[in-house]
Structure formats: C-alpha cells, structure tokens
Write an enzyme that holds these catalytic residues in place. Structure first.
Site, PDB file in Angstrom:
ATOM      1  N   CYS A 116      13.996  72.487 -56.520  1.00 59.24           N
ATOM      2  CA  CYS A 116      14.446  71.342 -57.319  1.00 59.24           C
ATOM      3  C   CYS A 116      14.653  71.678 -58.788  1.00 59.24           C
ATOM      4  CB  CYS A 116      13.470  70.185 -57.159  1.00 59.24           C
ATOM      5  SG  CYS A 116      13.475  69.536 -55.482  1.00 59.24           S
ATOM      6  N   HIS A 117      13.654  72.248 -59.436  1.00 59.18           N
ATOM      7  CA  HIS A 117      13.793  72.541 -60.871  1.00 59.18           C
ATOM      8  C   HIS A 117      13.281  73.930 -61.225  1.00 59.18           C
ATOM      9  CE1 HIS A 117      13.104  68.161 -60.226  1.00 59.18           C
ATOM     10  NE2 HIS A 117      14.261  68.100 -60.869  1.00 59.18           N
TER      11      HIS A 117
END
Ligand code: FES
Length: 174
Positions: A134-135
């Site tokens: 995701c990040h």
C-alpha cells in the site's frame, strides 16, 4: 415484652418458616430466570474454536513463511534459518527498536500478525522480510519496521508451543 421477643427467636413460628421458605423459593426463581441470560454471555463452541488456531510447523521448511488465519486475521509464521537469525540478532531494527530475542519465543520461529501497522494492508513476503504494497513499509525477518510510514513493528499474537512442531495461536483460557 423483651422476654417474648427472645422466646420468638428461640422458637420460630409458622410465619417465620413461611417467610424464610418464600424467600428461598423467590431466590431460586430469580436465579432460574436469569440463567438463560447468564448462559448467553458464554462463548459458543463455534466461537471458542475460532478463538485459537493450531498450526503444524513440520510442513514449513527453513527459510519458508506460511500464512494462517487466526480470528479472521492473517498470521505470518517464518521458519528462520541460522543465517537469518544471525542477521536479525546483529541489529535492533529501525524506528521501533527492539532486540530480536524479544520478538520470538524460539529463535527459529517468528510468529507475527500479518497486518501492516500503518493502515492494515497485508504485506508481501520478500527474502529480507515483508513489503507492504500500500505505502511501501518494509519489515525485516523479525517483523520490525525498517522504513515507510508504519509506526510500529508487526504485532506478536499470543501463542504457545504445544510440542516442538506444533503451536497454538490465541489464548485458550476464556
Ligand atoms: S498500510 Fe502499509 S504502508 Fe500503509
């Protein structure tokens, strides 16, 4: 008059008996009426069986990681090699520093909840640890956060070794 009261205590009347008996019956009735409610607060067998997860470690080869489900969450179980243990023992991790010894019960086995501590995505396995898609948070083979927005290390679930090759994840004391 005082004399009479004393004798009443020593010799209970029929009324005393009825009062006591009525109280006892009312008490039993109250317990009986509340019993279904009390029972409803106990977990069912279905819930109890989902509260814990038993894992056979014998099928996980050194260097391999397996993901199991515990209470609806992924749990990563990594069978660490001696090289991986040595690497993890050489540092205290990154932004949430802790010794590797405190992350494991047995050096060869790392057991951590597979949810990124940033926003809860499931990190992907890499040779050096896990990478959150995701990040971009990166965790090492001790589940410690090295870089990225995740604030803390991967969480350790409660677990216990039932034998050398079997663990029980979760707390079976309810
Ligand atoms: S959820 Fe993993 S880095 Fe954001």
């Amino acid at each position: 008059m005082l004399k009479k009261e004393k004798s009443d205590v020593k010799n209970p009347t029929r009324r005393d008996f009825l009062t006591t008996a009525t109280g006892a019956v009312a008490g039993a009735g109250l317990v009986g009426a509340c019993w279904p409610f009390i029972q409803s607060m106990n977990p069912t067998m279905d819930v109890l069986s989902k509260a814990t997860t038993e894992v056979d470690l014998g099928v996980i080869k050194p260097g391999e990681s397996k993901t199991v489900e515990w209470q609806g969450k992924p749990v990563f179980i990594l069978h660490r090699t001696d090289k991986q243990i040595d690497e993890m023992r050489a540092s205290n991790g990154g932004k949430d520093p802790i010794e590797d010894e405190k992350r494991v019960d047995v050096p060869n086995w790392l057991v951590v909840v597979g949810l990124c501590t940033h926003l809860g995505c499931v990190p992907s396995r890499k040779e050096e640890g896990w990478l959150c898609p995701c990040h971009g948070s990166v965790y090492d083979n001790s589940g410690r956060i090295l870089k990225g927005p995740a604030p803390t290390n991967l969480e350790r679930p409660p677990y216990q070794f039932l034998s050398e090759s079997k663990i029980l994840i979760g707390n079976n004391k309810v």
